[in-house]
Write a protein that holds these residues in place. Sequence first.
Motif, PDB file in Angstrom:
ATOM      1  N   VAL A  20      24.982  18.721 -18.613  1.00 12.94           N
ATOM      2  CA  VAL A  20      23.788  18.836 -19.817  1.00 12.94           C
ATOM      3  C   VAL A  20      22.663  19.817 -19.100  1.00 12.94           C
ATOM      4  O   VAL A  20      22.651  19.607 -18.147  1.00 12.94           O
ATOM      5  CB  VAL A  20      23.435  16.843 -19.012  1.00 12.94           C
ATOM      6  N   LEU A  21      22.451  19.826 -20.908  1.00  5.64           N
ATOM      7  CA  LEU A  21      21.537  20.771 -20.186  1.00  5.64           C
ATOM      8  C   LEU A  21      20.187  20.501 -19.271  1.00  5.64           C
ATOM      9  O   LEU A  21      19.862  19.019 -19.537  1.00  5.64           O
ATOM     10  CB  LEU A  21      21.112  21.482 -21.675  1.00  5.64           C
ATOM     11  N   PRO A  22      19.512  20.780 -18.707  1.00  9.22           N
ATOM     12  CA  PRO A  22      18.374  20.591 -17.485  1.00  9.22           C
ATOM     13  C   PRO A  22      17.269  19.842 -19.208  1.00  9.22           C
ATOM     14  O   PRO A  22      16.816  19.864 -20.116  1.00  9.22           O
ATOM     15  CB  PRO A  22      17.891  22.320 -17.369  1.00  9.22           C
ATOM     16  N   LEU A  23      16.401  18.904 -18.200  1.00 17.68           N
ATOM     17  CA  LEU A  23      15.396  18.259 -18.269  1.00 17.68           C
ATOM     18  C   LEU A  23      14.192  18.692 -17.764  1.00 17.68           C
ATOM     19  O   LEU A  23      14.639  19.545 -16.826  1.00 17.68           O
ATOM     20  CB  LEU A  23      15.763  17.230 -18.511  1.00 17.68           C
ATOM     21  N   LEU A  24      12.868  18.115 -17.934  1.00 18.67           N
ATOM     22  CA  LEU A  24      11.704  18.580 -17.434  1.00 18.67           C
ATOM     23  C   LEU A  24      12.368  17.692 -16.331  1.00 18.67           C
ATOM     24  O   LEU A  24      12.118  16.665 -15.942  1.00 18.67           O
ATOM     25  CB  LEU A  24      10.803  18.161 -18.315  1.00 18.67           C
ATOM     26  N   ASP A  25      11.310  17.950 -15.509  1.00 19.90           N
ATOM     27  CA  ASP A  25      10.881  17.156 -13.940  1.00 19.90           C
ATOM     28  C   ASP A  25       9.678  16.089 -14.263  1.00 19.90           C
ATOM     29  O   ASP A  25      10.648  15.215 -14.030  1.00 19.90           O
ATOM     30  CB  ASP A  25      10.402  18.075 -13.013  1.00 19.90           C
ATOM     31  N   LEU A  32      15.163  13.479 -25.323  1.00 15.84           N
ATOM     32  CA  LEU A  32      16.754  13.721 -26.060  1.00 15.84           C
ATOM     33  C   LEU A  32      17.455  14.234 -24.526  1.00 15.84           C
ATOM     34  O   LEU A  32      16.916  15.423 -23.557  1.00 15.84           O
ATOM     35  CB  LEU A  32      16.702  14.992 -27.150  1.00 15.84           C
ATOM     36  N   VAL A  33      18.944  14.217 -24.014  1.00 14.24           N
ATOM     37  CA  VAL A  33      19.657  14.843 -23.614  1.00 14.24           C
ATOM     38  C   VAL A  33      20.184  15.170 -24.382  1.00 14.24           C
ATOM     39  O   VAL A  33      21.175  14.558 -25.438  1.00 14.24           O
ATOM     40  CB  VAL A  33      19.582  13.179 -23.061  1.00 14.24           C
ATOM     41  N   LYS A  34      21.081  16.558 -24.069  1.00 14.03           N
ATOM     42  CA  LYS A  34      21.952  17.793 -25.345  1.00 14.03           C
ATOM     43  C   LYS A  34      22.484  17.782 -23.516  1.00 14.03           C
ATOM     44  O   LYS A  34      22.644  17.567 -22.398  1.00 14.03           O
ATOM     45  CB  LYS A  34      20.892  18.474 -25.150  1.00 14.03           C
ATOM     46  N   TRP A  35      24.629  17.939 -24.413  1.00 14.36           N
ATOM     47  CA  TRP A  35      25.273  18.264 -23.348  1.00 14.36           C
ATOM     48  C   TRP A  35      26.070  19.227 -24.432  1.00 14.36           C
ATOM     49  O   TRP A  35      26.230  19.389 -25.605  1.00 14.36           O
ATOM     50  CB  TRP A  35      26.065  16.813 -23.429  1.00 14.36           C
ATOM     51  N   ARG A  36      27.074  20.089 -23.881  1.00 12.13           N
ATOM     52  CA  ARG A  36      27.399  21.237 -24.050  1.00 12.13           C
ATOM     53  C   ARG A  36      28.504  21.608 -23.657  1.00 12.13           C
ATOM     54  O   ARG A  36      28.586  20.787 -22.810  1.00 12.13           O
ATOM     55  CB  ARG A  36      26.115  22.496 -24.258  1.00 12.13           C
ATOM     56  N   ALA A  37      29.586  22.615 -23.724  1.00 12.02           N
ATOM     57  CA  ALA A  37      30.509  22.583 -23.676  1.00 12.02           C
ATOM     58  C   ALA A  37      31.002  24.617 -24.288  1.00 12.02           C
ATOM     59  O   ALA A  37      30.381  24.388 -24.801  1.00 12.02           O
ATOM     60  CB  ALA A  37      31.719  22.077 -24.522  1.00 12.02           C
ATOM     61  N   SER A  38      31.593  25.003 -23.309  1.00  6.38           N
ATOM     62  CA  SER A  38      31.884  26.410 -23.439  1.00  6.38           C
ATOM     63  C   SER A  38      32.826  26.363 -24.089  1.00  6.38           C
ATOM     64  O   SER A  38      32.945  28.057 -25.154  1.00  6.38           O
ATOM     65  CB  SER A  38      32.539  26.995 -22.059  1.00  6.38           C
ATOM     66  N   ASP A  39      33.819  25.612 -23.969  1.00  2.46           N
ATOM     67  CA  ASP A  39      35.321  25.595 -25.476  1.00  2.46           C
ATOM     68  C   ASP A  39      35.110  24.486 -26.521  1.00  2.46           C
ATOM     69  O   ASP A  39      34.958  23.479 -26.119  1.00  2.46           O
ATOM     70  CB  ASP A  39      36.277  25.107 -24.316  1.00  2.46           C
ATOM     71  N   GLU A  98      34.722  13.010 -10.649  1.00  2.00           N
ATOM     72  CA  GLU A  98      33.717  12.459 -10.199  1.00  2.00           C
ATOM     73  C   GLU A  98      32.152  12.999 -10.324  1.00  2.00           C
ATOM     74  O   GLU A  98      32.053  14.085 -10.493  1.00  2.00           O
ATOM     75  CB  GLU A  98      33.541  11.783  -8.437  1.00  2.00           C
ATOM     76  N   PRO A  99      31.443  12.028 -10.838  1.00  2.00           N
ATOM     77  CA  PRO A  99      30.126  12.380 -11.477  1.00  2.00           C
ATOM     78  C   PRO A  99      29.451  13.412 -10.373  1.00  2.00           C
ATOM     79  O   PRO A  99      29.465  12.576  -9.239  1.00  2.00           O
ATOM     80  CB  PRO A  99      29.822  11.183 -12.408  1.00  2.00           C
ATOM     81  N   VAL A 100      28.387  14.436 -11.446  1.00  2.00           N
ATOM     82  CA  VAL A 100      27.962  15.420  -9.941  1.00  2.00           C
ATOM     83  C   VAL A 100      26.335  15.351 -10.936  1.00  2.00           C
ATOM     84  O   VAL A 100      26.631  15.264 -12.264  1.00  2.00           O
ATOM     85  CB  VAL A 100      28.218  16.020  -8.909  1.00  2.00           C
ATOM     86  N   PRO A 101      25.576  15.078 -10.363  1.00  2.26           N
ATOM     87  CA  PRO A 101      23.864  14.922 -10.833  1.00  2.26           C
ATOM     88  C   PRO A 101      23.765  16.850 -11.488  1.00  2.26           C
ATOM     89  O   PRO A 101      24.103  17.923 -10.973  1.00  2.26           O
ATOM     90  CB  PRO A 101      23.097  15.265 -10.045  1.00  2.26           C
ATOM     91  N   GLN A 102      23.970  17.009 -13.020  1.00  2.02           N
ATOM     92  CA  GLN A 102      23.579  17.842 -13.459  1.00  2.02           C
ATOM     93  C   GLN A 102      22.328  18.313 -13.858  1.00  2.02           C
ATOM     94  O   GLN A 102      21.789  19.468 -13.799  1.00  2.02           O
ATOM     95  CB  GLN A 102      24.596  18.221 -15.016  1.00  2.02           C
ATOM     96  N   THR A 103      21.170  17.124 -14.253  1.00  2.00           N
ATOM     97  CA  THR A 103      20.125  18.033 -14.419  1.00  2.00           C
ATOM     98  C   THR A 103      19.284  16.204 -14.140  1.00  2.00           C
ATOM     99  O   THR A 103      20.531  15.137 -13.582  1.00  2.00           O
ATOM    100  CB  THR A 103      19.528  18.252 -15.701  1.00  2.00           C
ATOM    101  N   ARG A 104      18.526  16.186 -13.915  1.00  2.00           N
ATOM    102  CA  ARG A 104      17.905  15.123 -13.283  1.00  2.00           C
ATOM    103  C   ARG A 104      15.882  15.029 -14.116  1.00  2.00           C
ATOM    104  O   ARG A 104      14.970  16.223 -14.322  1.00  2.00           O
ATOM    105  CB  ARG A 104      17.282  14.369 -12.154  1.00  2.00           C
ATOM    106  N   THR A 105      15.403  13.968 -14.678  1.00  2.00           N
ATOM    107  CA  THR A 105      14.117  14.049 -14.519  1.00  2.00           C
ATOM    108  C   THR A 105      13.808  12.559 -14.092  1.00  2.00           C
ATOM    109  O   THR A 105      14.114  11.666 -13.964  1.00  2.00           O
ATOM    110  CB  THR A 105      13.987  13.788 -16.232  1.00  2.00           C
ATOM    111  N   THR A 106      11.884  12.133 -14.308  1.00  7.08           N
ATOM    112  CA  THR A 106      11.410  11.346 -13.375  1.00  7.08           C
ATOM    113  C   THR A 106      10.351  11.061 -15.148  1.00  7.08           C
ATOM    114  O   THR A 106       9.421  11.308 -15.565  1.00  7.08           O
ATOM    115  CB  THR A 106      10.261  11.502 -12.287  1.00  7.08           C
ATOM    116  N   ILE A 107      10.648   9.488 -14.969  1.00  2.63           N
ATOM    117  CA  ILE A 107       9.756   8.526 -16.284  1.00  2.63           C
ATOM    118  C   ILE A 107       8.129   8.901 -15.774  1.00  2.63           C
ATOM    119  O   ILE A 107       7.712   8.161 -14.773  1.00  2.63           O
ATOM    120  CB  ILE A 107       9.935   7.747 -16.561  1.00  2.63           C
ATOM    121  N   GLU A 108       7.332   9.653 -17.067  1.00  8.23           N
ATOM    122  CA  GLU A 108       5.723   9.431 -16.404  1.00  8.23           C
ATOM    123  C   GLU A 108       4.916   7.631 -16.582  1.00  8.23           C
ATOM    124  O   GLU A 108       5.859   6.937 -17.245  1.00  8.23           O
ATOM    125  CB  GLU A 108       4.938  10.319 -16.967  1.00  8.23           C
TER     126      GLU A 108
END
Length: 108
Positions: A20-25, A32-39, A98-108
């Motif tokens: 998942v691409l980085p999100l704002l803090d 918008l949440v974006k995910w990508r793959a190298s393949d 197993e899921p591992v956090p790739q990015t996180r954000t806090t809602i204003e």
Amino acid sequence: MIAGPPVTLIQQTTDPFISVLPLLDRSRAAFLVKWRASDPTLDEFEIWYRDETDGEGEWTLWIETDSPGDALFVGGSGRTYSFFARARIADNLWSEEEPVPQTRTTIE
């Protein structure tokens, strides 16, 4: 104590990279949440999220799809969410078990 310039180690791998691409803090309630793959040949993805506001919550499967992409996530005010993406790779295995956090954000 060991002194000297920093060293960067790079591990070569043939495994695809899915993330998942980085999100704002801090984000608005809908973002918008974006995910990508190298393949580009991968065709089965899972996107997971968890609410970390009160500690580490349970991971919830959010999206199952056949391609990299993006989607609108709507969260609750003051809540913190982490996201994780994985893809089915060779031998019918997941890129991560197993899921591992790739990015996180806090809602204003």
